[in-house]
Design an enzyme around this catalytic site. Structure first.
Site, PDB file in Angstrom:
ATOM      1  N   HIS A  67       0.726  -1.120  -0.083  1.00  0.00           N
ATOM      2  CA  HIS A  67       0.054   0.062   0.162  1.00  0.00           C
ATOM      3  C   HIS A  67       0.871   1.314  -0.067  1.00  0.00           C
ATOM      4  O   HIS A  67       0.296   2.408  -0.045  1.00  0.00           O
ATOM      5  CB  HIS A  67      -1.021  -0.048   1.367  1.00  0.00           C
ATOM      6  CG  HIS A  67      -0.484  -0.422   2.547  1.00  0.00           C
ATOM      7  ND1 HIS A  67       0.213   0.418   3.425  1.00  0.00           N
ATOM      8  CD2 HIS A  67      -0.342  -1.707   3.120  1.00  0.00           C
ATOM      9  CE1 HIS A  67       0.577  -0.196   4.338  1.00  0.00           C
ATOM     10  NE2 HIS A  67       0.274  -1.571   4.344  1.00  0.00           N
ATOM     11  N   HIS A  96       7.782   7.076   4.258  1.00  0.00           N
ATOM     12  CA  HIS A  96       6.898   6.596   3.058  1.00  0.00           C
ATOM     13  C   HIS A  96       6.322   7.816   2.221  1.00  0.00           C
ATOM     14  O   HIS A  96       6.200   8.783   2.507  1.00  0.00           O
ATOM     15  CB  HIS A  96       5.881   5.478   3.438  1.00  0.00           C
ATOM     16  CG  HIS A  96       4.974   6.015   4.425  1.00  0.00           C
ATOM     17  ND1 HIS A  96       5.015   6.459   5.899  1.00  0.00           N
ATOM     18  CD2 HIS A  96       3.664   6.819   4.166  1.00  0.00           C
ATOM     19  CE1 HIS A  96       3.972   7.117   6.495  1.00  0.00           C
ATOM     20  NE2 HIS A  96       3.097   7.148   5.386  1.00  0.00           N
ATOM     21  N   HIS A  98       2.631   8.771  -0.319  1.00  0.00           N
ATOM     22  CA  HIS A  98       1.152   8.519  -0.850  1.00  0.00           C
ATOM     23  C   HIS A  98       1.364   9.442  -2.181  1.00  0.00           C
ATOM     24  O   HIS A  98       1.649  10.499  -2.461  1.00  0.00           O
ATOM     25  CB  HIS A  98       0.165   9.359   0.032  1.00  0.00           C
ATOM     26  CG  HIS A  98       0.169   8.739   1.458  1.00  0.00           C
ATOM     27  ND1 HIS A  98      -0.448   7.847   1.769  1.00  0.00           N
ATOM     28  CD2 HIS A  98       1.042   8.882   2.446  1.00  0.00           C
ATOM     29  CE1 HIS A  98      -0.422   7.405   3.040  1.00  0.00           C
ATOM     30  NE2 HIS A  98       0.873   8.276   3.601  1.00  0.00           N
ATOM     31  N   GLU A 108      -2.368  13.179   0.670  1.00  0.00           N
ATOM     32  CA  GLU A 108      -3.507  12.879   1.613  1.00  0.00           C
ATOM     33  C   GLU A 108      -4.140  14.559   2.106  1.00  0.00           C
ATOM     34  O   GLU A 108      -5.279  14.542   2.359  1.00  0.00           O
ATOM     35  CB  GLU A 108      -2.790  12.339   2.653  1.00  0.00           C
ATOM     36  CG  GLU A 108      -2.322  10.838   2.196  1.00  0.00           C
ATOM     37  CD  GLU A 108      -2.662   9.818   3.100  1.00  0.00           C
ATOM     38  OE1 GLU A 108      -2.089   9.909   4.351  1.00  0.00           O
ATOM     39  OE2 GLU A 108      -3.504   8.867   2.841  1.00  0.00           O
ATOM     40  N   HIS A 121       5.844  11.344   3.994  1.00  0.00           N
ATOM     41  CA  HIS A 121       5.561  11.490   5.340  1.00  0.00           C
ATOM     42  C   HIS A 121       6.796  10.935   6.195  1.00  0.00           C
ATOM     43  O   HIS A 121       7.297   9.790   5.930  1.00  0.00           O
ATOM     44  CB  HIS A 121       4.274  10.301   5.648  1.00  0.00           C
ATOM     45  CG  HIS A 121       3.178  10.944   5.370  1.00  0.00           C
ATOM     46  ND1 HIS A 121       1.764  10.263   5.290  1.00  0.00           N
ATOM     47  CD2 HIS A 121       2.690  12.290   5.103  1.00  0.00           C
ATOM     48  CE1 HIS A 121       0.956  11.385   4.994  1.00  0.00           C
ATOM     49  NE2 HIS A 121       1.230  12.375   4.768  1.00  0.00           N
ATOM     50  N   THR A 207      -3.099   7.781   9.063  1.00  0.00           N
ATOM     51  CA  THR A 207      -3.859   7.766   7.808  1.00  0.00           C
ATOM     52  C   THR A 207      -4.558   6.370   7.144  1.00  0.00           C
ATOM     53  O   THR A 207      -5.067   6.476   6.220  1.00  0.00           O
ATOM     54  CB  THR A 207      -3.529   8.763   6.645  1.00  0.00           C
ATOM     55  OG1 THR A 207      -2.478   8.196   6.083  1.00  0.00           O
ATOM     56  CG2 THR A 207      -3.265  10.259   7.348  1.00  0.00           C
ATOM     57  N   THR A 208      -3.836   5.341   7.925  1.00  0.00           N
ATOM     58  CA  THR A 208      -4.204   4.099   7.196  1.00  0.00           C
ATOM     59  C   THR A 208      -4.638   3.292   8.743  1.00  0.00           C
ATOM     60  O   THR A 208      -4.165   3.690   9.715  1.00  0.00           O
ATOM     61  CB  THR A 208      -3.113   3.247   6.748  1.00  0.00           C
ATOM     62  OG1 THR A 208      -2.078   2.904   7.709  1.00  0.00           O
ATOM     63  CG2 THR A 208      -2.420   4.033   5.571  1.00  0.00           C
TER      64      THR A 208
HETATM   65  N1  LIG Z   1       0.328   7.663   6.721  1.00  0.00           N
HETATM   66  S1  LIG Z   1       0.715   7.885   8.266  1.00  0.00           S
HETATM   67  O1  LIG Z   1       2.196   8.556   8.198  1.00  0.00           O
HETATM   68  O2  LIG Z   1      -0.310   8.468   8.882  1.00  0.00           O
HETATM   69  C1  LIG Z   1       1.113   6.717   8.956  1.00  0.00           C
HETATM   70  C2  LIG Z   1       2.337   6.094   9.562  1.00  0.00           C
HETATM   71  C3  LIG Z   1       2.607   4.811  10.309  1.00  0.00           C
HETATM   72  F1  LIG Z   1       3.676   4.687  10.950  1.00  0.00           F
HETATM   73  C4  LIG Z   1       1.789   4.004  10.039  1.00  0.00           C
HETATM   74  C5  LIG Z   1       0.530   4.069   9.452  1.00  0.00           C
HETATM   75  C6  LIG Z   1       0.113   5.317   9.116  1.00  0.00           C
HETATM   76  F2  LIG Z   1      -1.133   5.647   8.329  1.00  0.00           F
HETATM   77 ZN   LIG Z   2       1.535   8.247   5.248  1.00  0.00          ZN
END
Ligand SMILES: NS(=O)(=O)c1cc(F)ccc1F
Ligand SMILES: [Zn+2]
Length: 265
Positions: A67, A96, A98, A108, A121, A207-208
């Site tokens: 994902h 990571h 998006h 996002e 992120h 956000t996941t």
């Molecule tokens: N997209 S996020 O930065 O909110 C995020 C970071 C994580 F470490 C785990 C799940 C997530 F969704």
């Molecule tokens: Zn993220």
């Protein structure tokens, strides 16, 4: 239930089945960052610049988890975050992305409804809390600021030489579940804008799934430029069902009683 994803069958509108907080939560992320009018971001002159200490990573894994694509340094990494709205020091965990399948969607967070083609992120966890001593424990801690995620918008423009080592590696993790050990050193600091002074900040969530409401969000105003070719490289990464990941972003969530602070006028 099939594991969560971003398709019609397992996308954001279905996540509430396994993760009720998706619909009942009052501090969900992402949000639309509104800059004028009633519920707009409010300038806070007390907000300081964000301080990052990111020595070049020497050992890391780059993986496609179906994902997103994620850069995870080895446990020994000493990268830290402080300043901004934070009162504690945070340890770097992973970064990571998006993205969307065209340049008009993919981020996002949004700014006055505008989406950017992608969002980076940088995930950190509070390393000074007496209640947890690892990232996983932080996520499960119910602490409202267990995590701090730095969000950077990506926009299409010149090739980003600092991100090239990452975008050049995407073809090596095309298949979901594949990972490579990152060759050589990676200088994350070089990817970021010089000054980390202009940002929005608010209390939100992952956000996941599990969508835990434990994140102090800091979203920077200034986008990072990447080339069209670099954006296309993200869009060629597979989701494990023989399809490219072409829209791993959650739509914006209701603000409820939250306020968004801005470090700039
Ligand atoms: N997209 S996020 O930065 O909110 C995020 C970071 C994580 F470490 C785990 C799940 C997530 F969704
Ligand atoms: Zn993220």
């Amino acid at each position: 239930m099939a594991p969560w994803g971003y398709s019609k069958e397992n996308g954001p509108a279905t996540w509430h089945k396994d993760c009720p907080i998706a619909n009942t939560g009052v501090r969900q992320s992402p949000i639309d960052l509104i800059t004028t009018g009633q519920t707009c971001a409010k300038y806070d002159s007390n907000l300081k610049p964000v301080i990052v200490s990111y020595p070049a990573f020497s050992e890391a894994t780059f993986l496609n988890n179906g994902h997103s694509v994620q850069f995870q340094p080895s446990a020994g990494n000493l990268s830290e975050l402080s300043g901004g709205p934070l009162t504690k020091k945070y340890k770097f965990e992973q970064f990571h992305f998006h993205w969307g399948n065209n340049d008009s969607e993919g981020s996002e967070h949004r700014v006055n409804g505008k989406m950017y083609p992608a969002e980076l992120h940088l995930v950190h966890w509070n390393s000074e809390s007496p209640n947890f001593s690892s990232f996983q424990e932080a996520v499960g801690s119910n602490d409202p600021h267990a995590l701090c995620v730095l969000g950077f918008f990506l926009k299409v423009g010149a090739e980003n030489a600092s991100l090239k080592p990452i975008t050049d590696l995407l073809s090596k993790v095309k298949n979901a579940g594949s990972s490579v050990s990152f060759p050589g050193k990676f200088d994350l600091k070089a990817v970021l804008p010089e000054t980390l002074t202009d940002y929005y900040t608010y209390d939100g969530s992952l956000t996941t799934p599990p969508l835990a409401e434990c994140v102090k969000w800091i979203v920077f105003k200034e986008p990072i430029e990447v080339s069209t070719a670099q954006m296309e490289a993200f869009r060629a990464v597979d989701d494990g069902h023989g399809k490219p990941i072409t829209g791993n972003y959650r739509p914006p969530c209701p603000l409820h009683t939250r306020t968004v602070a801005a470090s700039f006028k």
